[in-house]
Motif scaffolding. Sequence first.
Motif, PDB file in Angstrom:
ATOM      1  N   ALA A 204      26.981  24.808  63.723  1.00  0.00           N
ATOM      2  CA  ALA A 204      27.101  25.193  62.313  1.00  0.00           C
ATOM      3  C   ALA A 204      26.579  24.086  61.397  1.00  0.00           C
ATOM      4  O   ALA A 204      25.928  24.353  60.387  1.00  0.00           O
ATOM      5  N   ALA A 205      26.828  22.845  61.784  1.00  0.00           N
ATOM      6  CA  ALA A 205      26.399  21.724  60.946  1.00  0.00           C
ATOM      7  C   ALA A 205      24.879  21.611  60.924  1.00  0.00           C
ATOM      8  O   ALA A 205      24.281  21.323  59.879  1.00  0.00           O
ATOM      9  N   PHE A 206      24.241  21.863  62.068  1.00  0.00           N
ATOM     10  CA  PHE A 206      22.795  21.667  62.146  1.00  0.00           C
ATOM     11  C   PHE A 206      22.004  22.917  61.790  1.00  0.00           C
ATOM     12  O   PHE A 206      20.947  22.832  61.165  1.00  0.00           O
ATOM     13  N   ALA A 207      22.502  24.083  62.204  1.00  0.00           N
ATOM     14  CA  ALA A 207      21.727  25.308  62.001  1.00  0.00           C
ATOM     15  C   ALA A 207      22.269  26.179  60.870  1.00  0.00           C
ATOM     16  O   ALA A 207      21.611  27.149  60.472  1.00  0.00           O
ATOM     17  N   GLY A 208      23.455  25.829  60.352  1.00  0.00           N
ATOM     18  CA  GLY A 208      24.023  26.626  59.286  1.00  0.00           C
ATOM     19  C   GLY A 208      25.254  27.386  59.729  1.00  0.00           C
ATOM     20  O   GLY A 208      25.355  27.815  60.876  1.00  0.00           O
ATOM     21  N   PRO A 211      23.671  31.347  59.509  1.00  0.00           N
ATOM     22  CA  PRO A 211      22.212  31.297  59.666  1.00  0.00           C
ATOM     23  C   PRO A 211      21.601  32.698  59.570  1.00  0.00           C
ATOM     24  O   PRO A 211      22.173  33.668  60.071  1.00  0.00           O
TER      25      PRO A 211
END
Lengths: 214, 214
Positions: A204-208, A211
């Motif tokens: 979630a932190a890196f891809a949203g 998303p």
Amino acid sequence: MSGLRARDPAPAKPAATEPARRPRRPSGGPGSLLEVAVAEFNTRGYDATSMEDLSRAAGITKSSFYHHFAGKEALLRAALERALDGLFGVLAEPGAQTGTPSERLRHIVRGQVRVLMADLPYVTLLLRVRGNTETERWALERRRAFDAEITALVRAAVDAGEVRAGVEPALAAKLLSGLVNSIVEWYRPGRPGTATLPDDVARAAFAGILPAAA
Amino acid sequence: MSGLRARDPAPAKPAATEPARRPRRPSGGPGSLLEVAVAEFNTRGYDATSMEDLSRAAGITKSSFYHHFAGKEALLRAALERALDGLFGVLAEPGAQTGTPSERLRHIVRGQVRVLMADLPYVTLLLRVRGNTETERWALERRRAFDAEITALVRAAVDAGEVRAGVEPALAAKLLSGLVNSIVEWYRPGRPGTATLPDDVARAAFAGILPAAA
DNA sequence: CCCCGTCGACCGATCGTTCGGTCGGAGAGC
DNA sequence: GCTCTCCGACCGAACGATCGGTCGACGGGG
């Protein structure tokens, strides 16, 4: 004075099936005074929890509590130390020291979630500290140091071009900490989805969090 | 401790241009008793703030304070009501009622950040409520209702295929709320980057806090 | 003259903490 | 095996301080 024995009204603690067994209070494990106290602190809040609340929850009297701990604040410090040790322990892990900034950040996020889940009550207490006493200010200071390391790592990742240009390191680091730390507000052990939570949060932190569909 | 205090009657409040005029305390605007009280609650924590702390900060005596408010809890309720009204106001906006679930979510996130920035002290207080009194439990209940609407909307977005498959609605909603709410921990008005914050947060929620470089 | 806002003094309850003392199990000495 | 002594765990009662809240009086502007 007194001398009256009367076998005090033990508050539903000793099982009726058991004889007068020695409960033998552990010092750090489950059921310890510290663990009981931290649980109370988290339910009512540190300031709103009286020493009598703690004693009642532990099944001993207020005075007995002072035989094991110097006072209310000593209890708090012991709990905060445990939480901070766990958090800084993640930064010391090999996975947090080697690799690209982005890889290290991913490892730290996962580790932070892992510690948060393992030491949930202690980390919860840490994240609610307001800075009223010297102990609380000390904990706040250490948290600040932890966050500073995260911010530096985010900045390194942006500078290395691993993160999309335009991302503000200071803002991203704060949102990242906020995302991870907010888990204490709802996570409870023993529920489904626990095993994958560190990975889910990192994703979630890196891809949203939300998303767009592929 | 630090009980010693040197005659601190008016904390930089009276305008130098005016003589010993009656300050005329406004009822809801800046400098109001409620605003002063909420500020104190947020620095020390509600339970750790005494009515004498509030009186001193407001520049009047404790008894005078009780002339304007029924008590400490009435103060808290008034503050929490203001925060909740702002938050639910976002859900009632046209942008939150029309469009695809994804568009509505984006609008709500931006609006939530906007309210959080505008009513920062009140929302901060709301997010720290623990549920000790009836008033606090009431606020907790309303917050729960707010979060339930978000969760339902996230589920609708996933079902409509607007969000990548595999995203768990319950988890995503909690992380989303955590991300947005964590802003109260560090945002302070009047600093650069304020204007774009709602959009920045919405982008982080949908595309990631640390999105990979293109 | 009245009434609104303010005030100092005070209330009972509860706070964190202290203190003198009781209890029972673990050795030590014999 | 049987005392005697010691000590850690525990307890009831009470401490001074402070808590949220009350009360009656006063003073000045309408």
